[in-house]
Design an enzyme around this catalytic site. Structure first.
Site, PDB file in Angstrom:
ATOM      1  N   CYS A 121      -6.257   2.207   7.604  1.00  0.00           N
ATOM      2  CA  CYS A 121      -7.318   1.343   8.130  1.00  0.00           C
ATOM      3  C   CYS A 121      -6.962   0.878   9.544  1.00  0.00           C
ATOM      4  CB  CYS A 121      -7.531   0.134   7.221  1.00  0.00           C
ATOM      5  SG  CYS A 121      -7.973   0.569   5.520  1.00  0.00           S
TER       6      CYS A 121
ATOM      7  N   CYS B  10      -3.383  -1.946   4.799  1.00  0.00           N
ATOM      8  CA  CYS B  10      -3.699  -0.515   4.750  1.00  0.00           C
ATOM      9  C   CYS B  10      -3.384   0.158   6.090  1.00  0.00           C
ATOM     10  CB  CYS B  10      -5.173  -0.348   4.397  1.00  0.00           C
ATOM     11  SG  CYS B  10      -5.818   1.307   4.634  1.00  0.00           S
TER      12      CYS B  10
END
Length: 105
Positions: free
Chosen positions: A31, A28
């Protein structure tokens, strides 16, 4: 930040502590952007135990809490939800801290 190894361990923490579940995944990009600021956020909000939940390892937990986008945060106290900051959008340090500051209790 704690990282559970089993669902049982995760559930034990959720039911016994005041926690913030941080839903993430290694792939991600949003993230990865917030990872460097998380220790600072943890330092500011020491009333909570922060738990890193890898969505690929704990997909059942994601489904249980209706987390379909990451990064996402859910705050719980002894298993009861206090609040959620759940979406697929990138989150800034300021947004995360505002979410945590606005939690009850």
């Amino acid at each position: 930040m704690k990282k559970p190894e089993t669902i049982e361990q995760l559930n034990e923490w959720i039911n016994q502590e005041k926690v913030v579940l941080y839903f993430t995944a290694g792939w991600c990009p949003d993230c990865v952007v917030i990872e460097p600021v998380l220790p600072e956020i943890e330092e500011k909000f020491q009333a909570y135990t922060f738990i890193k939940v890898d969505r690929d390892e704990f997909i059942d937990i994601c489904q249980q809490y209706d987390v379909f986008g990451i990064p996402s945060f859910i705050a719980l106290a002894e298993g009861k939800e206090l609040g959620r900051f759940v979406s697929k959008n990138r989150k800034s340090q300021e947004e995360i801290e505002t979410f945590l500051s606005d939690l009850p209790g």
